[in-house]
Design a protein around this motif. Structure first.
Motif, PDB file in Angstrom:
ATOM      1  N   LEU A  37      12.272  -6.479 -14.982  1.00  0.00           N
ATOM      2  CA  LEU A  37      12.277  -6.357 -13.150  1.00  0.00           C
ATOM      3  C   LEU A  37      11.538  -5.567 -12.362  1.00  0.00           C
ATOM      4  CD1 LEU A  37      16.556  -6.280 -12.733  1.00  0.00           C
ATOM      5  CD2 LEU A  37      15.031  -8.404 -12.379  1.00  0.00           C
ATOM      6  N   GLU A  38      11.335  -3.665 -12.950  1.00  0.00           N
ATOM      7  CA  GLU A  38      10.121  -3.266 -12.800  1.00  0.00           C
ATOM      8  C   GLU A  38       8.454  -3.724 -12.401  1.00  0.00           C
ATOM      9  OE1 GLU A  38      10.877  -0.700 -11.121  1.00  0.00           O
ATOM     10  OE2 GLU A  38      13.336  -1.452 -11.151  1.00  0.00           O
ATOM     11  N   LYS A  39       8.224  -4.398 -14.103  1.00  0.00           N
ATOM     12  CA  LYS A  39       7.290  -4.823 -13.527  1.00  0.00           C
ATOM     13  C   LYS A  39       6.917  -5.968 -12.574  1.00  0.00           C
ATOM     14  CE  LYS A  39       3.628  -7.417 -16.612  1.00  0.00           C
ATOM     15  NZ  LYS A  39       3.786  -7.998 -18.128  1.00  0.00           N
ATOM     16  N   ASP A  40       7.363  -6.848 -12.667  1.00  0.00           N
ATOM     17  CA  ASP A  40       7.976  -7.434 -10.907  1.00  0.00           C
ATOM     18  C   ASP A  40       7.635  -7.007 -10.077  1.00  0.00           C
ATOM     19  OD1 ASP A  40       8.037  -9.503 -13.406  1.00  0.00           O
ATOM     20  OD2 ASP A  40      10.153  -9.965 -12.799  1.00  0.00           O
ATOM     21  N   LYS A  41       8.976  -6.041  -9.789  1.00  0.00           N
ATOM     22  CA  LYS A  41       8.696  -5.855  -8.789  1.00  0.00           C
ATOM     23  C   LYS A  41       7.191  -4.721  -7.785  1.00  0.00           C
ATOM     24  CE  LYS A  41      13.315  -4.074  -8.570  1.00  0.00           C
ATOM     25  NZ  LYS A  41      14.081  -2.947  -8.335  1.00  0.00           N
ATOM     26  N   ARG A  42       6.464  -4.197  -9.583  1.00  0.00           N
ATOM     27  CA  ARG A  42       4.914  -3.752  -8.496  1.00  0.00           C
ATOM     28  C   ARG A  42       4.154  -4.930  -8.515  1.00  0.00           C
ATOM     29  NH1 ARG A  42       6.231  -0.477 -13.636  1.00  0.00           N
ATOM     30  NH2 ARG A  42       5.442  -2.153 -14.978  1.00  0.00           N
ATOM     31  N   CYS A  43       4.491  -5.698  -9.040  1.00  0.00           N
ATOM     32  CA  CYS A  43       3.453  -7.311  -8.989  1.00  0.00           C
ATOM     33  C   CYS A  43       3.177  -7.808  -7.882  1.00  0.00           C
ATOM     34  CB  CYS A  43       3.683  -8.032  -9.798  1.00  0.00           C
ATOM     35  SG  CYS A  43       3.054  -7.359 -11.646  1.00  0.00           S
ATOM     36  N   GLU A  44       4.497  -7.996  -7.404  1.00  0.00           N
ATOM     37  CA  GLU A  44       5.311  -8.288  -5.894  1.00  0.00           C
ATOM     38  C   GLU A  44       4.459  -7.611  -4.918  1.00  0.00           C
ATOM     39  OE1 GLU A  44       8.773  -8.738  -5.551  1.00  0.00           O
ATOM     40  OE2 GLU A  44       8.962 -10.747  -7.391  1.00  0.00           O
ATOM     41  N   LEU A  45       3.769  -6.380  -4.817  1.00  0.00           N
ATOM     42  CA  LEU A  45       3.707  -5.342  -4.168  1.00  0.00           C
ATOM     43  C   LEU A  45       2.574  -6.077  -3.086  1.00  0.00           C
ATOM     44  CD1 LEU A  45       5.084  -2.278  -5.169  1.00  0.00           C
ATOM     45  CD2 LEU A  45       6.016  -3.942  -2.937  1.00  0.00           C
ATOM     46  N   PRO A  47      -1.631  -5.004  -1.564  1.00  0.00           N
ATOM     47  CA  PRO A  47      -2.095  -3.894  -1.403  1.00  0.00           C
ATOM     48  C   PRO A  47      -1.806  -2.543  -0.266  1.00  0.00           C
ATOM     49  CG  PRO A  47      -3.431  -5.797  -1.596  1.00  0.00           C
ATOM     50  CD  PRO A  47      -2.015  -6.135  -1.124  1.00  0.00           C
ATOM     51  N   ALA A  48      -0.939  -3.259   1.033  1.00  0.00           N
ATOM     52  CA  ALA A  48      -0.722  -2.057   1.351  1.00  0.00           C
ATOM     53  C   ALA A  48       0.446  -0.993   1.211  1.00  0.00           C
ATOM     54  CB  ALA A  48      -0.711  -2.359   2.863  1.00  0.00           C
ATOM     55  N   GLU A  49       1.406  -2.295   0.565  1.00  0.00           N
ATOM     56  CA  GLU A  49       2.721  -1.559   0.204  1.00  0.00           C
ATOM     57  C   GLU A  49       2.688  -1.172  -1.427  1.00  0.00           C
ATOM     58  OE1 GLU A  49       6.043  -5.308   0.613  1.00  0.00           O
ATOM     59  OE2 GLU A  49       4.514  -5.944  -0.307  1.00  0.00           O
ATOM     60  N   LYS A  50       1.531  -0.957  -2.359  1.00  0.00           N
ATOM     61  CA  LYS A  50       1.115  -0.532  -3.250  1.00  0.00           C
ATOM     62  C   LYS A  50       0.577   0.932  -2.456  1.00  0.00           C
ATOM     63  CE  LYS A  50       0.048  -3.710  -6.660  1.00  0.00           C
ATOM     64  NZ  LYS A  50      -1.049  -4.468  -7.357  1.00  0.00           N
ATOM     65  N   ALA A  51      -0.232   0.877  -1.387  1.00  0.00           N
ATOM     66  CA  ALA A  51      -0.741   2.193  -1.042  1.00  0.00           C
ATOM     67  C   ALA A  51       0.521   3.527  -0.138  1.00  0.00           C
ATOM     68  CB  ALA A  51      -1.598   2.212  -0.176  1.00  0.00           C
ATOM     69  N   ALA A  52       1.645   2.475   0.840  1.00  0.00           N
ATOM     70  CA  ALA A  52       2.531   3.278   0.904  1.00  0.00           C
ATOM     71  C   ALA A  52       3.541   4.253  -0.371  1.00  0.00           C
ATOM     72  CB  ALA A  52       3.349   2.119   1.759  1.00  0.00           C
ATOM     73  N   ALA A  53       3.486   2.797  -0.999  1.00  0.00           N
ATOM     74  CA  ALA A  53       4.437   3.916  -2.584  1.00  0.00           C
ATOM     75  C   ALA A  53       3.591   4.852  -3.009  1.00  0.00           C
ATOM     76  CB  ALA A  53       4.657   2.378  -3.150  1.00  0.00           C
ATOM     77  N   PHE A  54       2.712   4.801  -3.270  1.00  0.00           N
ATOM     78  CA  PHE A  54       1.764   5.510  -3.861  1.00  0.00           C
ATOM     79  C   PHE A  54       2.184   7.046  -3.030  1.00  0.00           C
ATOM     80  CE2 PHE A  54      -2.289   8.817  -4.587  1.00  0.00           C
ATOM     81  CZ  PHE A  54      -1.681   9.106  -6.170  1.00  0.00           C
TER      82      PHE A  54
END
Length: 84
Positions: A37-45, A47-54
Motif C-alpha cells: 500500500l505504501e509503495k502504491d501511494k508513492r507511485c501515484e504521486l 512530481p508536484a505532490e512528491k515535492a510537497a511531501a519532501f
C-alpha cells in the motif's frame, strides 16, 4: 524466501495480531500488504505532490542545530591515517 525475526514491543505485536486476525490473514501477509500500500501511494504521486511531501518531511526537522565546522568534516578527521 529468507526468514527474519523482528523484536516488537508487546503492545505493537498484539495490535499486529489483532489486525491480521480480524482480516483472516497471517501477520506476515498483513505486513506485506501494508508495504504494498505504501509503495502504491508513492507511485501515484505527481512530481508536484512528491515535492510537497519532501518539503513537509524536511520541515519536520530541527533548524536550530549547530553546523559542523570545516575541521570537523575535513578528510583528516573523517578517516583515520590508515584509510587515507
Amino acid at each position: 524466501m529468507s526468514e527474519h525475526n523482528l523484536s516488537l514491543p508487546e503492545n505493537i505485536y498484539n495490535s499486529l495480531l489483532d489486525e491480521s486476525q480480524a482480516l483472516g490473514i497471517s501477520p506476515t501477509d498483513w505486513i506485506a500488504s501494508q508495504l504494498s500500500l505504501e509503495k502504491d501511494k508513492r507511485c501515484e504521486l505527481s512530481p508536484a505532490e512528491k515535492a510537497a511531501a519532501f518539503r513537509e518531511w524536511a520541515d519536520n526537522h530541527q533548524c536550530g542545530v549547530p553546523l559542523l565546522s570545516n575541521k570537523a568534516i575535513s578528510r583528516e578527521n573523517l578517516y583515520s591515517n590508515e584509510q587515507l
